[in-house]
Design a protein around this motif. Structure first.
Motif, short mmCIF file in Angstrom:
data_model
loop_
_atom_site.label_atom_id
_atom_site.label_comp_id
_atom_site.label_asym_id
_atom_site.label_seq_id
_atom_site.Cartn_x
_atom_site.Cartn_y
_atom_site.Cartn_z
N GLN A 95 0.77 -1.13 0.02
CA GLN A 95 -0.03 -0.08 0.10
C GLN A 95 0.94 1.40 -0.07
O GLN A 95 1.97 1.19 0.85
CB GLN A 95 -0.72 -0.02 1.10
N ASP A 115 -0.08 5.64 0.10
CA ASP A 115 -0.92 6.66 0.26
C ASP A 115 -0.52 7.79 -0.62
O ASP A 115 0.40 7.91 -1.38
CB ASP A 115 -1.15 7.03 1.83
N THR A 146 -1.09 -5.11 6.42
CA THR A 146 -2.66 -4.90 6.18
C THR A 146 -3.33 -5.44 7.28
O THR A 146 -2.65 -6.04 8.07
CB THR A 146 -3.00 -5.51 4.80
N ARG A 147 -4.68 -5.21 7.27
CA ARG A 147 -5.42 -5.45 8.65
C ARG A 147 -5.04 -6.99 9.22
O ARG A 147 -5.39 -7.90 8.59
CB ARG A 147 -6.79 -5.21 8.41
N LYS A 176 -7.99 -4.74 -5.39
CA LYS A 176 -7.15 -4.19 -4.31
C LYS A 176 -6.24 -3.06 -4.97
O LYS A 176 -5.15 -3.40 -5.38
CB LYS A 176 -6.20 -5.18 -3.77
N ASP A 222 -3.72 0.81 5.83
CA ASP A 222 -4.33 -0.03 6.78
C ASP A 222 -3.47 -0.07 8.07
O ASP A 222 -3.91 -0.28 9.24
CB ASP A 222 -4.24 -1.67 6.44
N ALA A 280 -4.96 2.15 10.84
CA ALA A 280 -6.25 1.42 11.43
C ALA A 280 -5.54 0.39 12.54
O ALA A 280 -5.84 0.46 13.74
CB ALA A 280 -7.00 0.72 10.57
N MET A 281 -4.58 -0.03 12.18
CA MET A 281 -3.87 -1.05 13.14
C MET A 281 -3.23 -0.42 14.27
O MET A 281 -3.30 -0.84 15.49
CB MET A 281 -2.48 -1.82 12.35
#
Lengths: 553, 553
Positions: free
Chosen positions: A361, A363, A372-373, A428, A436, A439-440
């Motif tokens: 990923q 941004d 990732t999650r 994806k 992600d 969020a983690m």
């Protein structure tokens, strides 16, 4: 004034504790040799609850007899260990946490185990110290993470305890030094014990640093992590490889470099002897490498492109080839490779022009991560090699090329290239509004989000659409526009303004294939110097011995 | 396709060349032992014109028998060498250039020889590759500076060539590995040759990495570079030390750190057991150190402040003290210290909260250098430890304290503190409009000005006037004003605006002693835990043995 300071303090507590534990093996060990059958008992006597224990989980060398044995100790006797591991790769590594034998983990990389680490964290069976880059983890061993015990792996030992690690010397020198010289207990599993030092191919770790050796029940596990089958390289990889060679390597005259693992960089390796040769670049770029011995580098080596390769570790199947190419690889008097992850990471940090790698990923600003999650993957060497070392004080053409003004107080930069397809698969996108990793960080209340490479360190982003020369950006807005211009139809790419993109191309801040003189139609697999593992073996004159799983031709 | 690639290329040129040279000593050497009297002849046979030669000039270990012998070879036979040296410290090092034996120099530090290097450069007798930070130089040995020969020093060898370096292991492991595993020739001078490996205190370098040993005509030169006599610490140093402890160490809860050499940081070391104790800071700050074994740290160690010290090298006179404090220092089974500059620089880069050091010049933006006109001093470890390593991924309180926003994409920073008096002497301001390093870069047309630490890496500037918390600056203008506010009556300090300075103090961007609750009148030498070398020796219970030059009490 303080003449009578001869203090009543005991300054030898670590040494005395070590000796106390060694004594507990006096009836078990014969000199430094622990009988194979007694290893579980030995570990129960040598390791105490709460100890900091280095466990050699590396990429290419697993102290797996010791980790399996550690998983068999009684949790009533040995528990709450604080494990320090470069790489968490074996199932039993995490069994240790499920059983309560271990509690805390400081590590660098966890490929196949990343999901399970996340689960154990959820279940409160595992506590994470931090996810380090490799040499950061070694560095802490000398500061605030001093181990009581190190569980390590080598090929052979003599009866005194001199160790031949084999070509996968890897992380061992750093792990053993921090333990041996801090009154920790050093235990090596080996595949074979020989009588005398003269029976060892060479000595990688002297006996005076080693406390115990034990012959493993079977040779340690090793898998080919860095082999990429050329069959899986697509025309898109070829296109991106051509763009890299022409738009980055040749433009900046990159002399020394590190390649990440992946089909993108494998394509570049296989294009040097063909496309690179056509461009007249041989001897002008890519002369010095810090790299695992990728089989896909064989054609470039055989064609005379490569002057030197210093390796982090080894790669299964490459042993004979390496031994036959001592002008290229670092080898011992015995002929086999001596890899060394600490020095190779140092070389990849301070001595190379460029790091190029992939990620999952990115941004809109250029931050990236492979997290990732739910998957705590760790980043291995990428954060170290993927930043500009502020202490560098020697210049090179490529490094100076990153300077965009005339100030005597400006210095060059390491080239840090993110080479990614705009989509991982049809659903994806690689380019995302938010990583992600953030969020983690929120979910687990981490003090630091698990970002692999920060935007400020990235000089180039390369996709199938084009190259964004980020080091030229004059503002953060322009930088975002440059990334959007190569981000395809991802959420980030869809934000681009066609007029702005045209300006960026015109001013050379972004280059599309046609701007580089590359026709998309020319990007054919026919350009690859080898199109299969079999052809790699042919290039090597039969010296490369592909592992069974790759013998599909 | 490439089935018949079995190439006619010779891939063993380095190994064959090495063996050819080893053969030339067959009538001279007995096994690995070169007779002392034959060393000049041996060097003439082993070294060829243009070779890259590592010469162990370190801080605390000089291969001086080998460097003196190299200066005696015939320049008709051995010439145009490319010397790679961590530290250029001996007169004969530069004789090599005057005689034409050597031509090019890549190095890191040159204390006493810095003026002569400048002269040789002027006279076109010496060409400089680059002036590196130590681990950058080691890193290049594995990439584009592969040595043909390494001339190294140890305390003892056995007749097989196993080496005991003594406590000054220092740079040796990095230098020897890069040479031994690249088919270079490794030659050690030692003070003593013993019969058997069991007669060595321990093995620091295994015999299978070493080609030749030679007994030196006298023990290698070593001088106490890191001893600061507390008699020379002034009340101003004490004031600045108090400010550092209260305004930086305590405020950010600095747990792990490196101190530069100098009276400023020596004052801090001697204030911990007194002023630091008064503030109730014991056990809360300064627990882990990466540092040479400074004698001025003895009172803090004896008072229980220090949990661990990992050392770059050793310090003359500290041997017995270190051996008696294994809970604090890294020592071998034999009891003596094992220092290691590569790992200690790595620790100082990646694992500590703070670097604090001094310099000769600082400009208005915060760039600094110890280079002054005509003196090419080199910077040793400062550029490495004095920057924020972009690859760091573990958090600590002090590191997170440098974050000034709430973004999940922000990370902490290493504290990099410049601690300087505003004037070097009455005529030499420390704060200057332009660093001499820039004039030097213009004069010699250097690709990179010899800046020691760049402004962007500095988080704090501390002078006798106050502390500028530069990491809080919201703009480059504010940053300049903060530096001016603590720059006294130097050209930079005179630019300050009284109203702006008042604002900076009010908002906590700058702190004067009174803002920190420190009265200048309290800054007395009486606060020092030891006021002389004799008192340091007393603190050590007689274990510290000061060298003769310091025995003046």
């Amino acid at each position: 004034m303080h003449a009578s300071m001869a203090s009543p303090v005991n300054w030898q507590t670590r040494r005395q504790e070590k000796n106390r534990r060694l004594q507990r093996l006096s009836d078990l060990a014969s000199g430094p040799i622990i009988p194979t059958a007694d290893i579980v008992t030995a570990l129960e006597r040598l390791i105490c609850p709460g100890d900091k224990v280095v466990l050699e989980g590396n990429n290419q060398k697993q102290a797996d007899f010791l980790s399996r044995s550690l998983a068999e100790v009684s949790p009533a006797v040995v528990n709450h260990l604080h494990l320090i591991m470069p790489s968490v790769g074996r199932p039993e590594h995490l069994d240790l946490f499920e059983k309560g034998i271990a509690r805390k983990l400081d590590f660098s990389f966890s490929g196949p185990q990343s999901l399970r680490i996340g689960q154990l964290l959820e279940d409160d069976l595992l506590e994470i110290g931090a996810i380090h880059t490799y040499i950061e983890l070694y560095a802490r061993l000398f500061v605030d993470l001093n181990p009581q015990v190190a569980l390590l792996a080598g090929f052979k030992a003599d009866r005194q305890g001199n160790i031949y690690t084999g070509p996968s010397t890897e992380d061992t020198p750093a792990l053993v030094e921090a333990t041996a010289f801090r009154d920790g207990i050093v235990i090596f599993q080996v595949n074979e014990i020989v009588d005398d030092v003269s029976d060892l191919p060479r000595v990688d770790v002297p006996a005076s640093w080693v406390d115990f050796i034990v012959q493993a029940d079977k040779p340690f596990f090793i898998e080919p992590l860095f082999t990429r089958d050329p069959r899986l390289i697509t025309p898109l990889h070829v296109l991106m490889g051509m763009m890299a060679i022409r738009g980055i390597y040749a433009r900046h005259q990159v002399q020394s470099l590190n390649h990440g693992i992946g089909f993108n960089t494998a394509a570049i390796e296989l294009l040097l002897p063909t496309y690179g040769e056509q461009l007249g670049l041989k001897g002008k770029i890519c002369r010095h490498w810090t790299l695992n011995p990728h089989p896909t580098l064989i054609p470039a080596i055989e064609s005379g492109w490569v002057e030197s390769v210093h390796c982090f570790g080894t790669e299964l199947g490459m042993e004979d080839y390496i031994a036959a190419r001592p002008d290229v690889f670092f080898t011992g008097r015995d002929g086999s490779m001596r890899s060394n992850r600490a020095f190779c990471q140092l070389a990849g940090q301070y001595a190379v022009d460029m790091f190029i790698g992939s990620t999952l990923q990115v941004d809109g600003e250029g931050h990236s991560s492979t997290v990732t999650r739910g998957r705590l993957a760790g980043f291995g060497g990428a954060p170290n090699m993927g930043h500009d070392p502020g202490g560098r004080r020697h210049a090179s053409k490529a490094w100076l090329d990153m300077v965009t003004d005339n100030s005597l107080l400006s210095k060059g930069r390491k080239l840090v290239v993110q080479m990614v397809e705009t989509f991982q698969d049809s659903n994806k996108p690689t380019f995302v509004q938010e990583l992600d990793a953030l969020a983690m960080a929120r979910d687990y209340q981490m003090p630091l989000a698990p970002v692999m490479i920060y935007a400020q360190d990235v000089t180039h982003v390369l996709t199938e659409d084009g190259i964004a020369y980020l080091y030229k950006a004059s503002s953060s807005d322009e930088r975002r526009a440059m990334i959007a211009a190569v981000a395809g139809i991802t959420p980030i790419g869809l934000q681009q303004d066609a007029k702005e993109t045209a300006r960026l191309r015109e001013e050379g801040l972004v280059a599309y294939p046609e701007d580089l003189g590359i026709r998309r139609a020319d990007a054919s697999r026919n350009l690859l110097a080898a199109k299969s593992i079999g052809e790699l073996q042919n290039w090597s004159g039969g010296l490369y011995q592909p592992p069974a799983k790759f013998r599909s031709w």
